[in-house]
Design a protein around this motif. Structure first.
Motif, PDB file in Angstrom:
ATOM      1  N   LEU A   3       0.603   0.496  -4.614  1.00  0.00           N
ATOM      2  CA  LEU A   3       0.680  -0.607  -3.666  1.00  0.00           C
ATOM      3  C   LEU A   3       0.135  -0.138  -2.336  1.00  0.00           C
ATOM      4  O   LEU A   3       0.336   1.021  -1.953  1.00  0.00           O
ATOM      5  N   LYS A   6      -0.778  -2.740   4.353  1.00  0.00           N
ATOM      6  CA  LYS A   6      -1.842  -2.665   5.353  1.00  0.00           C
ATOM      7  C   LYS A   6      -1.323  -2.878   6.763  1.00  0.00           C
ATOM      8  O   LYS A   6      -0.381  -3.628   6.993  1.00  0.00           O
ATOM      9  N   ILE A  69       5.845  -6.462  -4.203  1.00  0.00           N
ATOM     10  CA  ILE A  69       4.774  -7.157  -3.481  1.00  0.00           C
ATOM     11  C   ILE A  69       5.259  -8.513  -2.999  1.00  0.00           C
ATOM     12  O   ILE A  69       5.082  -8.867  -1.830  1.00  0.00           O
ATOM     13  N   HIS A  70       5.883  -9.284  -3.888  1.00  0.00           N
ATOM     14  CA  HIS A  70       6.342 -10.618  -3.522  1.00  0.00           C
ATOM     15  C   HIS A  70       7.450 -10.585  -2.472  1.00  0.00           C
ATOM     16  O   HIS A  70       7.526 -11.478  -1.616  1.00  0.00           O
ATOM     17  N   ASN A  73       5.534  -8.902   1.070  1.00  0.00           N
ATOM     18  CA  ASN A  73       4.320  -9.490   1.635  1.00  0.00           C
ATOM     19  C   ASN A  73       4.688 -10.618   2.607  1.00  0.00           C
ATOM     20  O   ASN A  73       5.405 -11.535   2.267  1.00  0.00           O
ATOM     21  N   ASN A  83       1.475  -6.702   5.087  1.00  0.00           N
ATOM     22  CA  ASN A  83       0.462  -7.238   4.191  1.00  0.00           C
ATOM     23  C   ASN A  83       0.423  -6.299   2.984  1.00  0.00           C
ATOM     24  O   ASN A  83      -0.151  -5.214   3.067  1.00  0.00           O
ATOM     25  N   VAL A  84       1.062  -6.685   1.886  1.00  0.00           N
ATOM     26  CA  VAL A  84       1.236  -5.808   0.731  1.00  0.00           C
ATOM     27  C   VAL A  84       0.421  -6.336  -0.441  1.00  0.00           C
ATOM     28  O   VAL A  84       0.490  -7.521  -0.766  1.00  0.00           O
ATOM     29  N   HIS A  85      -0.346  -5.458  -1.066  1.00  0.00           N
ATOM     30  CA  HIS A  85      -1.191  -5.818  -2.207  1.00  0.00           C
ATOM     31  C   HIS A  85      -1.203  -4.682  -3.217  1.00  0.00           C
ATOM     32  O   HIS A  85      -0.827  -3.555  -2.903  1.00  0.00           O
ATOM     33  N   GLU A  86      -1.714  -4.986  -4.400  1.00  0.00           N
ATOM     34  CA  GLU A  86      -1.962  -3.941  -5.383  1.00  0.00           C
ATOM     35  C   GLU A  86      -3.173  -3.147  -4.920  1.00  0.00           C
ATOM     36  O   GLU A  86      -4.188  -3.708  -4.508  1.00  0.00           O
ATOM     37  N   TYR A  87      -3.052  -1.834  -4.953  1.00  0.00           N
ATOM     38  CA  TYR A  87      -4.152  -0.963  -4.558  1.00  0.00           C
ATOM     39  C   TYR A  87      -5.078  -0.807  -5.751  1.00  0.00           C
ATOM     40  O   TYR A  87      -4.659  -0.378  -6.817  1.00  0.00           O
ATOM     41  N   GLU A  88      -6.322  -1.179  -5.555  1.00  0.00           N
ATOM     42  CA  GLU A  88      -7.291  -1.093  -6.638  1.00  0.00           C
ATOM     43  C   GLU A  88      -8.164   0.132  -6.439  1.00  0.00           C
ATOM     44  O   GLU A  88      -8.862   0.246  -5.427  1.00  0.00           O
TER      45      GLU A  88
END
Length: 124
Positions: A3, A6, A69-70, A73, A83-88
């Motif tokens: 995760l 940001k 995340i949910h 975020n 601002n939380v997202h899956e890290y790709e």
């Protein structure tokens, strides 16, 4: 699942980030709990001056990571909106800009005049 959190404030340390994530890992009696494997703070600098901080956390299993995340975020913490997202993880070999292929006939080509990436940045 990795995760990325940001644009965190520069005052946050690794321990504060762990304290922020851990309550979201524990599930209700019908949900399974997860574990936080690692946490890291990344500093992005330009001209030797840090200007962005991001957190990277590894959470298992993936459905618990999605719950984290949910839950985080858009949440306000430490004076900033998270601002939380899956890290790709990206591989440079899969980048279309690295290949010198001609586009197929009838397809639109990329109309960008220059690279959109920020130049001159360094990640610590």
């Amino acid at each position: 699942m990795f995760l990325i959190i940001k644009n965190i404030p520069s005052t946050i340390n690794k321990y504060d980030l762990e304290k922020l994530i851990k309550p979201s890992l524990e599930g209700q009696f019908w949900q399974k709990s997860g574990s936080l494997k690692s946490v890291k703070i990344i500093e992005v600098s330009y001209d030797e001056k840090p200007f962005e901080y991001h957190g990277v956390a590894f959470v298992t299993p993936d459905d618990v990571a999605m719950r984290v995340i949910h839950s985080l975020n858009g949440k306000s913490a430490f004076g900033a909106l998270l601002n939380v997202h899956e890290y790709e993880v990206r591989n440079w070999q899969n980048d279309r800009r690295q290949r010198n292929e001609l586009p197929a006939k009838g397809l639109k080509t990329d109309k960008r005049k220059r690279d959109r990436r920020r130049s001159g940045i360094r990640i610590n």
